[in-house]
Design a protein around this motif. Structure first.
Motif, PDB file in Angstrom:
ATOM      1  N   ASP A  40       1.206  11.551 -21.265  1.00 32.32           N
ATOM      2  CA  ASP A  40       1.722  12.113 -19.918  1.00 32.32           C
ATOM      3  C   ASP A  40       2.881  11.713 -19.229  1.00 32.32           C
ATOM      4  N   GLY A  41       3.299  10.311 -19.624  1.00 33.61           N
ATOM      5  CA  GLY A  41       4.387   9.623 -18.747  1.00 33.61           C
ATOM      6  C   GLY A  41       4.401   8.354 -18.992  1.00 33.61           C
ATOM      7  N   LYS A  42       4.040   7.645 -17.911  1.00 30.27           N
ATOM      8  CA  LYS A  42       4.055   6.300 -18.326  1.00 30.27           C
ATOM      9  C   LYS A  42       2.782   5.545 -17.071  1.00 30.27           C
ATOM     10  N   THR A  43       2.664   4.404 -17.393  1.00 34.24           N
ATOM     11  CA  THR A  43       1.774   3.618 -16.360  1.00 34.24           C
ATOM     12  C   THR A  43       2.664   2.133 -16.338  1.00 34.24           C
ATOM     13  N   ILE A  44       2.462   2.080 -15.103  1.00 36.35           N
ATOM     14  CA  ILE A  44       3.193   0.513 -14.554  1.00 36.35           C
ATOM     15  C   ILE A  44       2.259  -0.328 -14.040  1.00 36.35           C
ATOM     16  N   THR A  45       1.917  -1.429 -14.596  1.00 32.60           N
ATOM     17  CA  THR A  45       0.843  -2.334 -13.752  1.00 32.60           C
ATOM     18  C   THR A  45       1.813  -3.614 -13.267  1.00 32.60           C
ATOM     19  N   MET A  46       1.395  -3.773 -11.955  1.00 32.93           N
ATOM     20  CA  MET A  46       2.048  -5.078 -11.188  1.00 32.93           C
ATOM     21  C   MET A  46       1.125  -5.824 -10.659  1.00 32.93           C
ATOM     22  N   GLN A  47       1.219  -7.027 -11.173  1.00 27.61           N
ATOM     23  CA  GLN A  47       0.178  -8.343 -10.570  1.00 27.61           C
ATOM     24  C   GLN A  47       0.905  -8.780  -9.475  1.00 27.61           C
ATOM     25  N   TYR A  48       0.179  -9.121  -8.288  1.00 25.53           N
ATOM     26  CA  TYR A  48       0.695  -9.631  -7.071  1.00 25.53           C
ATOM     27  C   TYR A  48       0.353 -11.291  -6.640  1.00 25.53           C
ATOM     28  N   ASP A  49       1.347 -11.834  -6.241  1.00 20.20           N
ATOM     29  CA  ASP A  49       0.968 -13.221  -5.558  1.00 20.20           C
ATOM     30  C   ASP A  49       0.306 -12.850  -4.458  1.00 20.20           C
ATOM     31  N   VAL A  50      -1.209 -13.291  -4.283  1.00 14.96           N
ATOM     32  CA  VAL A  50      -1.801 -12.962  -3.211  1.00 14.96           C
ATOM     33  C   VAL A  50      -1.687 -14.311  -2.072  1.00 14.96           C
ATOM     34  N   SER A  51      -1.102 -15.286  -2.571  1.00 14.06           N
ATOM     35  CA  SER A  51      -0.781 -15.994  -1.269  1.00 14.06           C
ATOM     36  C   SER A  51       0.304 -15.576  -0.453  1.00 14.06           C
ATOM     37  N   LYS A  52       1.338 -14.927  -1.107  1.00 11.57           N
ATOM     38  CA  LYS A  52       2.408 -14.302  -0.318  1.00 11.57           C
ATOM     39  C   LYS A  52       1.732 -13.044   0.384  1.00 11.57           C
ATOM     40  N   LEU A  53       0.857 -12.145  -0.110  1.00  8.38           N
ATOM     41  CA  LEU A  53       0.254 -11.261   0.685  1.00  8.38           C
ATOM     42  C   LEU A  53      -0.336 -11.537   1.629  1.00  8.38           C
ATOM     43  N   ASN A  54      -1.310 -12.608   1.503  1.00  4.37           N
ATOM     44  CA  ASN A  54      -2.170 -13.103   2.624  1.00  4.37           C
ATOM     45  C   ASN A  54      -1.472 -13.636   3.816  1.00  4.37           C
ATOM     46  N   SER A  55      -0.247 -14.089   3.404  1.00  6.43           N
ATOM     47  CA  SER A  55       0.917 -14.801   4.593  1.00  6.43           C
ATOM     48  C   SER A  55       1.316 -13.545   5.321  1.00  6.43           C
ATOM     49  N   SER A  56       1.996 -12.509   4.420  1.00  5.60           N
ATOM     50  CA  SER A  56       2.865 -11.592   5.180  1.00  5.60           C
ATOM     51  C   SER A  56       1.884 -10.457   5.495  1.00  5.60           C
ATOM     52  N   MET A  57       0.627 -10.363   5.205  1.00  9.02           N
ATOM     53  CA  MET A  57      -0.192  -9.031   5.686  1.00  9.02           C
ATOM     54  C   MET A  57      -1.264  -9.677   6.395  1.00  9.02           C
ATOM     55  N   SER A  58      -1.205 -10.843   7.046  1.00  7.20           N
ATOM     56  CA  SER A  58      -2.774 -11.295   7.559  1.00  7.20           C
ATOM     57  C   SER A  58      -3.328 -10.519   8.682  1.00  7.20           C
ATOM     58  N   SER A  59      -2.600  -9.651   9.300  1.00  6.69           N
ATOM     59  CA  SER A  59      -3.145  -8.983  10.540  1.00  6.69           C
ATOM     60  C   SER A  59      -3.724  -7.908   9.720  1.00  6.69           C
ATOM     61  N   GLN A  60      -3.145  -7.263   8.700  1.00  7.44           N
ATOM     62  CA  GLN A  60      -3.527  -5.982   8.243  1.00  7.44           C
ATOM     63  C   GLN A  60      -4.973  -6.479   7.173  1.00  7.44           C
ATOM     64  N   LEU A  61      -4.901  -7.498   6.579  1.00  5.24           N
ATOM     65  CA  LEU A  61      -6.287  -7.804   5.965  1.00  5.24           C
ATOM     66  C   LEU A  61      -7.181  -8.505   6.566  1.00  5.24           C
ATOM     67  N   GLY A  62      -7.355  -8.513   7.901  1.00  7.27           N
ATOM     68  CA  GLY A  62      -8.374  -9.233   8.692  1.00  7.27           C
ATOM     69  C   GLY A  62      -9.655  -8.397   8.203  1.00  7.27           C
ATOM     70  N   LEU A  63      -9.819  -7.309   7.784  1.00  9.38           N
ATOM     71  CA  LEU A  63     -10.878  -6.543   7.731  1.00  9.38           C
ATOM     72  C   LEU A  63     -11.804  -6.875   6.474  1.00  9.38           C
ATOM     73  N   VAL A  64     -10.741  -7.568   5.509  1.00  9.68           N
ATOM     74  CA  VAL A  64     -11.643  -7.768   4.156  1.00  9.68           C
ATOM     75  C   VAL A  64     -11.315  -9.162   3.857  1.00  9.68           C
ATOM     76  N   GLY A  65     -10.659  -9.941   4.772  1.00  7.47           N
ATOM     77  CA  GLY A  65     -10.565 -11.380   4.413  1.00  7.47           C
ATOM     78  C   GLY A  65      -9.397 -11.813   3.514  1.00  7.47           C
ATOM     79  N   ASP A  66      -9.337 -12.796   2.929  1.00  5.96           N
ATOM     80  CA  ASP A  66      -8.214 -13.285   2.016  1.00  5.96           C
ATOM     81  C   ASP A  66      -8.182 -12.876   0.640  1.00  5.96           C
ATOM     82  N   LEU A  67      -7.100 -12.383   0.183  1.00  9.34           N
ATOM     83  CA  LEU A  67      -7.301 -11.774  -1.233  1.00  9.34           C
ATOM     84  C   LEU A  67      -7.296 -12.996  -2.296  1.00  9.34           C
ATOM     85  N   ASP A  68      -8.014 -12.845  -3.364  1.00  7.99           N
ATOM     86  CA  ASP A  68      -8.072 -13.734  -4.440  1.00  7.99           C
ATOM     87  C   ASP A  68      -7.251 -13.369  -5.419  1.00  7.99           C
TER      88      ASP A  68
END
Length: 295
Positions: free
Chosen positions: A186-214
């Motif tokens: 049907d097209g393509k799938t793209i899978t991206m793995q993220y560095d959670v330490s960078k996400l936790n640092s740059s998005m700390s205010s948004q992630l407050g509801l769920v905590g730190d990403l592992d």
């Protein structure tokens, strides 16, 4: 149930219309809705999860061509923002519950009509805009604002509602550590793995509801024309020593196939939390002398 008048094809484009939720969304109309929420005295913000509330910001000056599939995602974001109409649904795969629904379309004057439902699992919130009247559901009844009322909002192609813009398709390229593209029938799938330490640092205010990403990854499903038909975010997060699973699926359908939007159906006699309430005899419009507007 919504009624769709099907008349548009994905390739539809005219001068009138071409100038015609989840996951990358921390705004949820907050720029203009926040005053309305305060006025109701209710907590009716539609935060379904911090992970469905993250705004993706791409640095224009950076070169991310080395990330496999990056150009495909950027193109899909632009295609989404160019849509004349669509339906967007966000599902918490952990519970099977739909947490956000948006149906929208632009008219020939580029005015946006939309129907919106959102919930955090406890509080439910509804909105409906027919291009002229802004309606929101609170305290067991609909409230209507028109041009000239305090807190009235309206949207068009240049003043876009955030859920109709490209930020709904999440990508944070500076935090991607690996990516993989697979061709499908049907097209393509793209899978991206993220560095959670960078996400936790740059998005700390948004992630407050769920905590730190592992852990955190996103799978994008694109059709043969490059449109994103769905996007799934999965991972784990830890808050107060408790680890939980995160799994949200955003699906985009009826692209350029919706010609009108119906007002959402709300269960009779219930408030935003599902409790039974009695109707009020109050007027639904709140006139204001200052006439704050968003045109």
């Amino acid at each position: 149930n919504r009624i769709y008048i099907i008349k548009k094809q994905r390739g539809f484009c005219t001068k009138q219309v071409a100038s015609c939720i989840l996951i990358s969304r921390c705004k949820l109309l907050n720029r203009k809705r926040s005053v309305i929420l305060k006025r109701t005295g209710k907590i009716i913000a539609v935060i379904i999860s911090a992970l469905t509330a993250v705004t993706a910001v791409t640095a224009c000056s950076a070169d991310y061509s080395h990330i496999e599939g990056y150009s495909d995602i950027e193109n899909a974001r632009k295609l989404y923002a160019s849509l004349y109409s669509a339906e967007l649904t966000v599902t918490d795969n952990g519970t099977g519950a739909v947490t956000q629904e948006l149906t929208f379309c632009y008219d020939q004057n580029d005015k946006l009509s939309y129907s919106y439902f959102g919930t955090d699992g406890n509080t439910k919130y509804y909105e409906y805009h027919n291009g002229a009247e802004f309606n929101y559901y609170s305290d067991g009844e609909w409230h209507t604002l028109v041009s000239g009322d305090q807190n009235y909002v309206c949207y068009n192609r240049t003043n876009k509602m955030s859920m109709t813009d490209e930020g709904m398709i999440f990508i944070k390229p500076d935090s991607v550590i690996s990516s993989e593209v697979k061709q499908t029938a049907d097209g393509k799938t793209i899978t991206m793995q993220y560095d959670v330490s960078k996400l936790n640092s740059s998005m700390s205010s948004q992630l407050g509801l769920v905590g730190d990403l592992d852990s955190f990854s996103v799978v994008y499903y694109l059709d043969k024309d490059g449109y994103c038909t769905s996007m799934e975010q999965t991972g784990t997060a830890t808050k107060n020593g408790v680890r939980s699973k995160v799994d949200y699926l955003m699906e985009i359908s009826h692209m350029n196939d919706i010609a009108s939007v119906e007002k959402p159906e709300v269960p009779d006699g219930t408030d935003n939390t599902g409790n039974t309430v009695s109707k009020k005899d109050e007027t639904s419009s709140d006139k204001s002398s200052d006439g704050n507007r968003a045109q």
